[in-house]
Motif scaffolding. Structure first.
Motif, short mmCIF file in Angstrom:
data_model
loop_
_atom_site.label_atom_id
_atom_site.label_comp_id
_atom_site.label_asym_id
_atom_site.label_seq_id
_atom_site.Cartn_x
_atom_site.Cartn_y
_atom_site.Cartn_z
N ILE A 84 -39.79 2.42 51.00
CA ILE A 84 -39.14 2.75 49.74
C ILE A 84 -37.91 1.87 49.62
O ILE A 84 -37.06 1.83 50.51
CB ILE A 84 -38.76 4.24 49.70
N VAL A 85 -37.82 1.14 48.50
CA VAL A 85 -36.78 0.15 48.29
C VAL A 85 -36.03 0.48 47.01
O VAL A 85 -36.64 0.89 46.02
CB VAL A 85 -37.40 -1.26 48.19
N GLN A 86 -34.71 0.27 47.02
CA GLN A 86 -33.89 0.45 45.82
C GLN A 86 -33.74 -0.92 45.15
O GLN A 86 -33.26 -1.85 45.80
CB GLN A 86 -32.50 0.98 46.20
N VAL A 87 -34.15 -1.04 43.90
CA VAL A 87 -34.04 -2.29 43.16
C VAL A 87 -33.41 -2.03 41.80
O VAL A 87 -33.49 -0.92 41.28
CB VAL A 87 -35.42 -2.98 42.97
N PRO A 88 -32.77 -3.04 41.19
CA PRO A 88 -32.23 -2.86 39.84
C PRO A 88 -33.35 -2.54 38.85
O PRO A 88 -34.47 -3.03 38.98
CB PRO A 88 -31.59 -4.21 39.51
N GLN A 89 -33.03 -1.72 37.86
CA GLN A 89 -34.03 -1.26 36.91
C GLN A 89 -34.61 -2.39 36.07
O GLN A 89 -35.77 -2.37 35.69
CB GLN A 89 -33.43 -0.20 35.98
N ASP A 90 -33.83 -3.44 35.82
CA ASP A 90 -34.32 -4.53 34.99
C ASP A 90 -35.01 -5.64 35.78
O ASP A 90 -35.37 -6.66 35.23
CB ASP A 90 -33.18 -5.11 34.14
N SER A 91 -35.23 -5.45 37.09
CA SER A 91 -35.90 -6.48 37.90
C SER A 91 -37.40 -6.46 37.64
O SER A 91 -37.96 -5.48 37.13
CB SER A 91 -35.63 -6.26 39.38
N THR A 92 -38.07 -7.55 38.00
CA THR A 92 -39.52 -7.64 37.78
C THR A 92 -40.27 -6.65 38.66
O THR A 92 -41.30 -6.12 38.26
CB THR A 92 -40.03 -9.06 38.06
N GLU A 93 -39.74 -6.39 39.88
CA GLU A 93 -40.40 -5.42 40.76
C GLU A 93 -40.40 -4.04 40.13
O GLU A 93 -41.39 -3.32 40.19
CB GLU A 93 -39.70 -5.37 42.12
N ALA A 94 -39.28 -3.65 39.53
CA ALA A 94 -39.18 -2.33 38.90
C ALA A 94 -40.09 -2.24 37.68
O ALA A 94 -40.69 -1.19 37.42
CB ALA A 94 -37.74 -2.05 38.51
N LYS A 95 -40.19 -3.32 36.92
CA LYS A 95 -41.05 -3.29 35.74
C LYS A 95 -42.52 -3.22 36.11
O LYS A 95 -43.33 -2.63 35.41
CB LYS A 95 -40.78 -4.52 34.87
N ASN A 96 -42.90 -3.84 37.24
CA ASN A 96 -44.29 -3.83 37.68
C ASN A 96 -44.68 -2.52 38.36
O ASN A 96 -45.85 -2.20 38.47
CB ASN A 96 -44.57 -4.99 38.62
N TRP A 97 -43.71 -1.77 38.85
CA TRP A 97 -43.99 -0.52 39.54
C TRP A 97 -44.38 0.54 38.51
O TRP A 97 -43.65 0.79 37.56
CB TRP A 97 -42.75 -0.09 40.33
N PRO A 98 -45.52 1.20 38.67
CA PRO A 98 -46.01 2.11 37.62
C PRO A 98 -45.16 3.37 37.45
O PRO A 98 -45.11 3.91 36.37
CB PRO A 98 -47.42 2.45 38.07
N LEU A 99 -44.49 3.84 38.48
CA LEU A 99 -43.75 5.09 38.36
C LEU A 99 -42.28 4.89 38.05
O LEU A 99 -41.54 5.85 37.89
CB LEU A 99 -43.88 5.89 39.66
N ALA A 100 -41.82 3.66 37.96
CA ALA A 100 -40.40 3.40 37.76
C ALA A 100 -39.93 3.83 36.37
O ALA A 100 -38.82 4.30 36.21
CB ALA A 100 -40.09 1.92 37.95
N GLY A 101 -40.76 3.72 35.37
CA GLY A 101 -40.36 4.08 34.01
C GLY A 101 -40.42 5.56 33.74
O GLY A 101 -40.01 6.02 32.68
N SER A 102 -40.90 6.38 34.69
CA SER A 102 -41.06 7.80 34.43
C SER A 102 -39.73 8.53 34.36
O SER A 102 -39.68 9.65 33.86
CB SER A 102 -41.95 8.43 35.49
N THR A 103 -38.63 7.95 34.84
CA THR A 103 -37.35 8.63 34.82
C THR A 103 -36.63 8.44 33.49
O THR A 103 -35.60 9.05 33.26
CB THR A 103 -36.44 8.10 35.95
N ALA A 104 -37.18 7.64 32.60
CA ALA A 104 -36.51 7.37 31.33
C ALA A 104 -36.64 8.58 30.41
O ALA A 104 -37.63 9.31 30.46
CB ALA A 104 -37.12 6.14 30.66
N LYS A 105 -35.62 8.79 29.55
CA LYS A 105 -35.64 9.92 28.63
C LYS A 105 -36.63 9.64 27.50
O LYS A 105 -36.79 8.51 27.06
CB LYS A 105 -34.24 10.15 28.06
N ARG A 106 -37.24 10.70 27.02
CA ARG A 106 -38.19 10.55 25.92
C ARG A 106 -37.45 10.55 24.60
O ARG A 106 -36.43 11.22 24.44
CB ARG A 106 -39.20 11.67 25.94
N LYS A 107 -38.01 9.87 23.65
CA LYS A 107 -37.43 9.84 22.31
C LYS A 107 -37.77 11.15 21.60
O LYS A 107 -38.88 11.67 21.76
CB LYS A 107 -37.97 8.65 21.52
#
Length: 189
Positions: A84-107
């Motif tokens: 388990i690695v901590q990466v900046p949210q705007d990095s390519t690794e975070a964007k490619n990770w399928p579960l990284a966007g699940s913490t975002a608030k819904r509109k």
């Protein structure tokens, strides 16, 4: 012209100045002036960016970014190893990770009807070499108790390296051998 001049990539053939040459005189040879290229806008922008980085410092630049935890999977010796690695949210690794966007608030707004979820993308784990696995294990070991381990590492560095310890052990063995020889010599008398 010698053979070495023609092979040299920096060689410039001499230029004959037509104005100063006459029929009776030998033509004067002039060398072309080589000037450094003018500074481009990109170089100026690069210097400005570097100055801004130095002014901010690495601590300040990382504190403003949000960090996301991602899970990396490796295959080592037939087993699957996860990290388990901590990466900046705007990095390519975070964007490619399928579960990284699940913490975002819904509109806000109307919700869509529930549908079946698509299966998570499965990637084959990356194969890991022995050196990479050792480095991974060492980082994990340091993360468990960093202050205790750091103190121990500093103490070991002060005590000398491996070769100094081997020399010490060889001297001890030599002294033991000398003491044994002396005791045998006393028994024979």
């Amino acid at each position: 012209m010698s053979h070495s001049d023609s092979d040299d990539p920096d060689f410039l053939p001499p230029i004959v100045d037509a104005e100063s040459s006459s029929d009776d005189e030998e033509p004067k040879l002039k060398r072309q002036r080589v000037e450094s290229p003018p500074k481009s806008v990109d170089q100026e922008a690069g210097k400005a960016l570097w100055q801004r980085f130095l002014a901010e410092g690495p601590e300040q630049s990382t504190s403003t970014q949000t960090v996301v935890s991602i899970e990396k999977r490796y295959s080592f010796a037939g087993e699957e190893v996860t990290q388990i690695v901590q990466v900046p949210q705007d990095s390519t690794e975070a964007k490619n990770w399928p579960l990284a966007g699940s913490t975002a608030k819904r509109k806000p707004g109307p919700r869509k009807a529930k549908t079946s979820l698509a299966p998570l993308p499965t990637r084959k784990p990356q194969k890991l070499s022995t050196l990479d696995k050792s480095a991974l294990d060492w980082k994990q070991h340091l993360a468990q108790a960093p202050s205790e381990i750091e103190e121990e590492l500093v103490a070991n560095r002060r005590g000398g390296g491996y070769l100094e310890k081997v020399d010490f052990l060889n001297r001890v063995e030599a002294r033991k051998g000398e003491a044994l020889d002396k005791s045998r010599a006393k028994r024979r008398r």
